[in-house]
Enzyme design. Structure first.
Site, PDB file in Angstrom:
ATOM      1  N   ARG A  18     -16.229   9.632  96.261  1.00  0.00           N
ATOM      2  CA  ARG A  18     -15.664   8.869  95.006  1.00  0.00           C
ATOM      3  C   ARG A  18     -15.695  10.274  94.473  1.00  0.00           C
ATOM      4  NH1 ARG A  18     -17.990   3.698  95.719  1.00  0.00           N
ATOM      5  NH2 ARG A  18     -15.836   2.591  97.006  1.00  0.00           N
ATOM      6  N   GLU A  77       5.043  33.597  90.095  1.00  0.00           N
ATOM      7  CA  GLU A  77       4.812  32.429  89.105  1.00  0.00           C
ATOM      8  C   GLU A  77       3.960  33.106  88.020  1.00  0.00           C
ATOM      9  OE1 GLU A  77       4.592  29.455  90.088  1.00  0.00           O
ATOM     10  OE2 GLU A  77       4.800  29.221  91.897  1.00  0.00           O
ATOM     11  N   LYS A  79      -0.719  27.528  80.955  1.00  0.00           N
ATOM     12  CA  LYS A  79      -0.668  26.488  81.836  1.00  0.00           C
ATOM     13  C   LYS A  79      -1.583  25.618  80.988  1.00  0.00           C
ATOM     14  CE  LYS A  79      -0.778  24.734  86.409  1.00  0.00           C
ATOM     15  NZ  LYS A  79      -0.682  24.839  87.788  1.00  0.00           N
ATOM     16  N   ASN A  87       7.486  24.061  86.505  1.00  0.00           N
ATOM     17  CA  ASN A  87       8.623  23.893  88.298  1.00  0.00           C
ATOM     18  C   ASN A  87       9.779  24.592  88.147  1.00  0.00           C
ATOM     19  OD1 ASN A  87       7.042  22.502  89.751  1.00  0.00           O
ATOM     20  ND2 ASN A  87       7.453  20.593  88.846  1.00  0.00           N
ATOM     21  N   ARG A 105       5.102  18.950  81.419  1.00  0.00           N
ATOM     22  CA  ARG A 105       4.300  19.073  82.443  1.00  0.00           C
ATOM     23  C   ARG A 105       5.747  20.256  83.614  1.00  0.00           C
ATOM     24  NH1 ARG A 105      -1.171  19.359  85.851  1.00  0.00           N
ATOM     25  NH2 ARG A 105      -1.299  20.680  86.915  1.00  0.00           N
ATOM     26  N   LYS A 147      -4.445  20.032  90.202  1.00  0.00           N
ATOM     27  CA  LYS A 147      -3.251  18.851  91.191  1.00  0.00           C
ATOM     28  C   LYS A 147      -4.439  19.805  92.114  1.00  0.00           C
ATOM     29  CE  LYS A 147       1.101  18.710  89.119  1.00  0.00           C
ATOM     30  NZ  LYS A 147       2.453  19.481  89.355  1.00  0.00           N
ATOM     31  N   HIS A 203      11.498  25.737  90.880  1.00  0.00           N
ATOM     32  CA  HIS A 203      11.064  25.160  91.790  1.00  0.00           C
ATOM     33  C   HIS A 203      11.926  24.151  93.252  1.00  0.00           C
ATOM     34  CE1 HIS A 203       7.166  26.889  90.573  1.00  0.00           C
ATOM     35  NE2 HIS A 203       6.726  26.796  91.202  1.00  0.00           N
ATOM     36  N   GLU A 245       2.164  15.118  84.714  1.00  0.00           N
ATOM     37  CA  GLU A 245       3.052  15.492  84.457  1.00  0.00           C
ATOM     38  C   GLU A 245       4.312  14.146  84.257  1.00  0.00           C
ATOM     39  OE1 GLU A 245       3.878  18.067  87.941  1.00  0.00           O
ATOM     40  OE2 GLU A 245       5.662  17.443  88.447  1.00  0.00           O
ATOM     41  N   HIS A 267      12.020  24.666  97.011  1.00  0.00           N
ATOM     42  CA  HIS A 267      11.296  24.032  98.170  1.00  0.00           C
ATOM     43  C   HIS A 267      12.918  23.584  98.760  1.00  0.00           C
ATOM     44  CE1 HIS A 267       8.452  22.252  94.893  1.00  0.00           C
ATOM     45  NE2 HIS A 267       8.051  23.203  95.763  1.00  0.00           N
ATOM     46  N   HIS A 295       6.043  30.784  99.480  1.00  0.00           N
ATOM     47  CA  HIS A 295       6.403  30.267  98.147  1.00  0.00           C
ATOM     48  C   HIS A 295       6.950  31.332  97.034  1.00  0.00           C
ATOM     49  CE1 HIS A 295       6.302  26.815  94.986  1.00  0.00           C
ATOM     50  NE2 HIS A 295       5.301  27.590  94.417  1.00  0.00           N
TER      51      HIS A 295
HETATM   52  P1  NAD Z   1      -3.407  31.569 100.526  1.00  0.00           P
HETATM   53  O1  NAD Z   1      -4.659  30.734 100.058  1.00  0.00           O
HETATM   54  O2  NAD Z   1      -2.564  31.486 101.662  1.00  0.00           O
HETATM   55  O3  NAD Z   1      -3.105  32.841 100.654  1.00  0.00           O
HETATM   56  C1  NAD Z   1      -2.733  34.072 101.215  1.00  0.00           C
HETATM   57  C2  NAD Z   1      -3.527  34.617 102.104  1.00  0.00           C
HETATM   58  O4  NAD Z   1      -3.995  35.859 101.299  1.00  0.00           O
HETATM   59  C3  NAD Z   1      -4.211  34.707 103.083  1.00  0.00           C
HETATM   60  O5  NAD Z   1      -4.226  34.801 104.519  1.00  0.00           O
HETATM   61  C4  NAD Z   1      -5.610  33.927 102.482  1.00  0.00           C
HETATM   62  O6  NAD Z   1      -6.471  34.482 103.764  1.00  0.00           O
HETATM   63  C5  NAD Z   1      -5.487  35.775 101.736  1.00  0.00           C
HETATM   64  N1  NAD Z   1      -6.545  36.225 100.894  1.00  0.00           N
HETATM   65  C6  NAD Z   1      -7.171  35.572  99.585  1.00  0.00           C
HETATM   66  N2  NAD Z   1      -7.705  35.990  98.329  1.00  0.00           N
HETATM   67  C7  NAD Z   1      -7.719  37.883  99.135  1.00  0.00           C
HETATM   68  C8  NAD Z   1      -8.434  38.834  98.697  1.00  0.00           C
HETATM   69  N3  NAD Z   1      -8.846  39.056  97.536  1.00  0.00           N
HETATM   70  N4  NAD Z   1      -8.048  40.021  99.124  1.00  0.00           N
HETATM   71  C9  NAD Z   1      -6.973  40.107 100.364  1.00  0.00           C
HETATM   72  N5  NAD Z   1      -6.838  38.788 101.029  1.00  0.00           N
HETATM   73  C10 NAD Z   1      -6.597  37.563 100.149  1.00  0.00           C
HETATM   74  O7  NAD Z   1      -2.396  31.548  99.707  1.00  0.00           O
HETATM   75  P2  NAD Z   1      -1.949  31.732  97.953  1.00  0.00           P
HETATM   76  O8  NAD Z   1      -0.287  32.121  97.850  1.00  0.00           O
HETATM   77  O9  NAD Z   1      -2.687  31.314  97.449  1.00  0.00           O
HETATM   78  O10 NAD Z   1      -1.828  29.808  97.528  1.00  0.00           O
HETATM   79  C11 NAD Z   1      -0.995  29.302  98.407  1.00  0.00           C
HETATM   80  C12 NAD Z   1      -1.409  27.248  98.513  1.00  0.00           C
HETATM   81  O11 NAD Z   1      -1.265  27.292  96.482  1.00  0.00           O
HETATM   82  C13 NAD Z   1      -0.186  26.156  98.455  1.00  0.00           C
HETATM   83  O12 NAD Z   1      -0.633  25.672  99.332  1.00  0.00           O
HETATM   84  C14 NAD Z   1       0.472  25.517  97.783  1.00  0.00           C
HETATM   85  O13 NAD Z   1       0.849  24.342  97.984  1.00  0.00           O
HETATM   86  C15 NAD Z   1      -0.574  26.376  96.991  1.00  0.00           C
HETATM   87  N6  NAD Z   1      -0.922  26.000  95.123  1.00  0.00           N
HETATM   88  C16 NAD Z   1      -1.090  24.902  94.434  1.00  0.00           C
HETATM   89  C17 NAD Z   1      -0.827  24.494  93.258  1.00  0.00           C
HETATM   90  C18 NAD Z   1      -1.463  23.722  92.439  1.00  0.00           C
HETATM   91  O14 NAD Z   1      -0.930  23.546  91.382  1.00  0.00           O
HETATM   92  N7  NAD Z   1      -2.060  22.971  93.083  1.00  0.00           N
HETATM   93  C19 NAD Z   1       0.301  25.645  92.927  1.00  0.00           C
HETATM   94  C20 NAD Z   1       0.645  26.304  93.091  1.00  0.00           C
HETATM   95  C21 NAD Z   1       0.192  26.330  94.815  1.00  0.00           C
HETATM   96 MG    MG Z   2       4.536  27.114  92.621  1.00  0.00          MG
END
Ligand code: NAD
Ligand code: MG
Length: 373
Positions: A124, A188, A231, A249, A245, A146, A252, A241, A256, A270
């Site tokens: 939990r 972003e 943020k 988006n 909030r 999130k 977005h 949201e 999407h 993304h």
């Molecule tokens: P990711 O975590 O896949 O990282 C992108 C790539 O970079 C991966 O291959 C990773 O191994 C590599 N990497 C990470 N750090 C590195 C570093 N310092 N040096 C070299 N390579 C590195 O993707 P992301 O773009 O960080 O995040 C995308 C994800 O985030 C999606 O799943 C999306 O849905 C999510 N997201 C969540 C929220 C939220 O509010 N929770 C908001 C936006 C996006």
């Molecule tokens: Mg985003």
């Protein structure tokens, strides 16, 4: 204000408030930054293979006073799945963790979302800390609570609002990021200027964007600080949201639809979809009479200058307006089957528009496909 590396930002959520540390050299100070958060001195680290290969030793050194367990998952969106979640939970049970222990999410948004969700449901909920390692995760996914995984019905559909105890964004980690991932994160950053801070946009346009993509440490710290500040303010006012909030988006809904069309296999990141999606949101706002054409043109020029994805680079991705309109109808932000869009009165002044007629979206996308191909 010149952001300082030593004064953390705060996300104000009553007893769930937490600090965001931003700056260079933070990883080496990790042990002291988290010392009050983990009375048991036991930590489980969740990371991916890429980040582990690059920074695993540095992390281990920084945590030399703690007992650590580590779960290393393959890199990539596919980890945000039931199977990925089960592996993380299993490792947590095997390590025998309880609520006096801490989970550290060490990676990009994929690891943050997956590990954060695991932390929220394990017994939990156990405390967790985010150490985001991509620009996207430092300015966006690590802040706000999130957490989620995907399933065959769509992205982020199984998850929880679960706030971390701290976010530690070390800008040095970004030096190994691919240009493509850096630019995806930049979309972003730009979003925060476009949605509510024209001055920030102007700085990015005149010098900040170029410096940031060149990994200038001061520009990175400043941009990450302002992004997280915006943020944090929005999340503090509307954690779940129900109102403003949704402004986060911007771009977005279009993004999407493009992502759904491309599939989630890395063909379109993304942030790449968000970059073009913001261009589309401004263009839609002009066409609907909400926004002066100069502002949309200014944004397009900015994107072009930095070689970021925008309407003209989408090409064939715009070729089926009916399909894209249908995909936009499936967005989580929609209400009662009607499309919600985040639109703009100007750069720095976005608003939520509910119940946008499908016909208007389809006409807009049809015009783009005719002009864009
Ligand atoms: P990711 O975590 O896949 O990282 C992108 C790539 O970079 C991966 O291959 C990773 O191994 C590599 N990497 C990470 N750090 C590195 C570093 N310092 N040096 C070299 N390579 C590195 O993707 P992301 O773009 O960080 O995040 C995308 C994800 O985030 C999606 O799943 C999306 O849905 C999510 N997201 C969540 C929220 C939220 O509010 N929770 C908001 C936006 C996006
Ligand atoms: Mg985003």
């Amino acid at each position: 204000m010149i952001p300082s590396n030593t004064e953390p930002l705060r996300v104000d959520l009553g007893e769930r408030s937490y600090p965001i540390h931003i700056g260079s050299g933070l990883l080496s100070r990790l042990g002291s930054l988290i010392q009050n958060l983990v009375p048991s001195k036991r930590i489980i680290i969740v990371t991916d293979e890429t980040v582990h290969g690059l920074y695993g030793d540095a992390l281990a050194n920084a945590l030399s006073g703690y007992t650590t367990h580590i779960i290393v998952r393959p890199a990539g969106e596919a980890q945000k799945s039931m199977a990925g979640l089960e592996s993380v939970l299993e490792a947590m049970f095997k390590a025998g963790l309880d609520r006096s222990d801490l989970l550290l999410a060490f990676g990009g948004g994929v690891i943050g979302d997956l590990a954060g969700f695991a932390a929220s449901i394990y017994k939990r909920g156990i405390p967790f800390v985010q150490i985001p390692t991509t620009l996207l995760s430092q300015v966006d996914s690590s802040v706000g609570g999130k957490t989620a995984i995907n399933n065959e019905f769509g992205k982020n559909l199984i998850g929880a609002f679960y706030q971390p105890k701290a976010v530690i964004a070390d800008t040095d980690l970004l030096s190994t990021l691919s240009v493509r991932d850096l630019k995806a994160g930049y979309a972003e950053v730009l979003k925060y200027g476009l949605l509510g801070d024209r001055k920030f946009f102007e700085w990015l346009d005149v010098e900040g964007g170029k410096r940031l993509l060149g990994l200038d440490p001061d520009a990175l710290s400043k941009a990450i600080f302002i992004s997280c500040q915006t943020k944090a303010r929005i999340v503090a006012a509307d954690e779940r949201e129900s109102g403003q909030r949704a402004l986060l988006n911007l771009g977005h809904s279009f993004a999407h639809a493009l992502e759904l069309d491309a599939g989630y296999d890395g063909d379109l990141l993304h942030g790449e979809a968000v970059s073009a999606g913001m261009d589309m949101a401004f263009s839609f706002s002009v066409q609907a009479g909400y926004c002066p054409a100069e502002d949309a043109a200014k944004l397009s020029k900015h994107l072009e200058k930095l070689d970021m994805p925008r309407i003209p680079t989408l090409g064939e991705r715009l070729s089926d307006p009916d399909k894209l309109t249908r995909f936009m109808g499936q967005d989580k932000k929609n209400e009662a089957g009607k499309i919600t869009l985040i639109l703009a009165h100007a750069i720095g002044d976005a608003f939520v528009q509910k119940a946008v007629p499908d016909e208007d979206v389809k006409n807009f996308l049809t015009t783009l496909s005719e002009n864009g191909l």
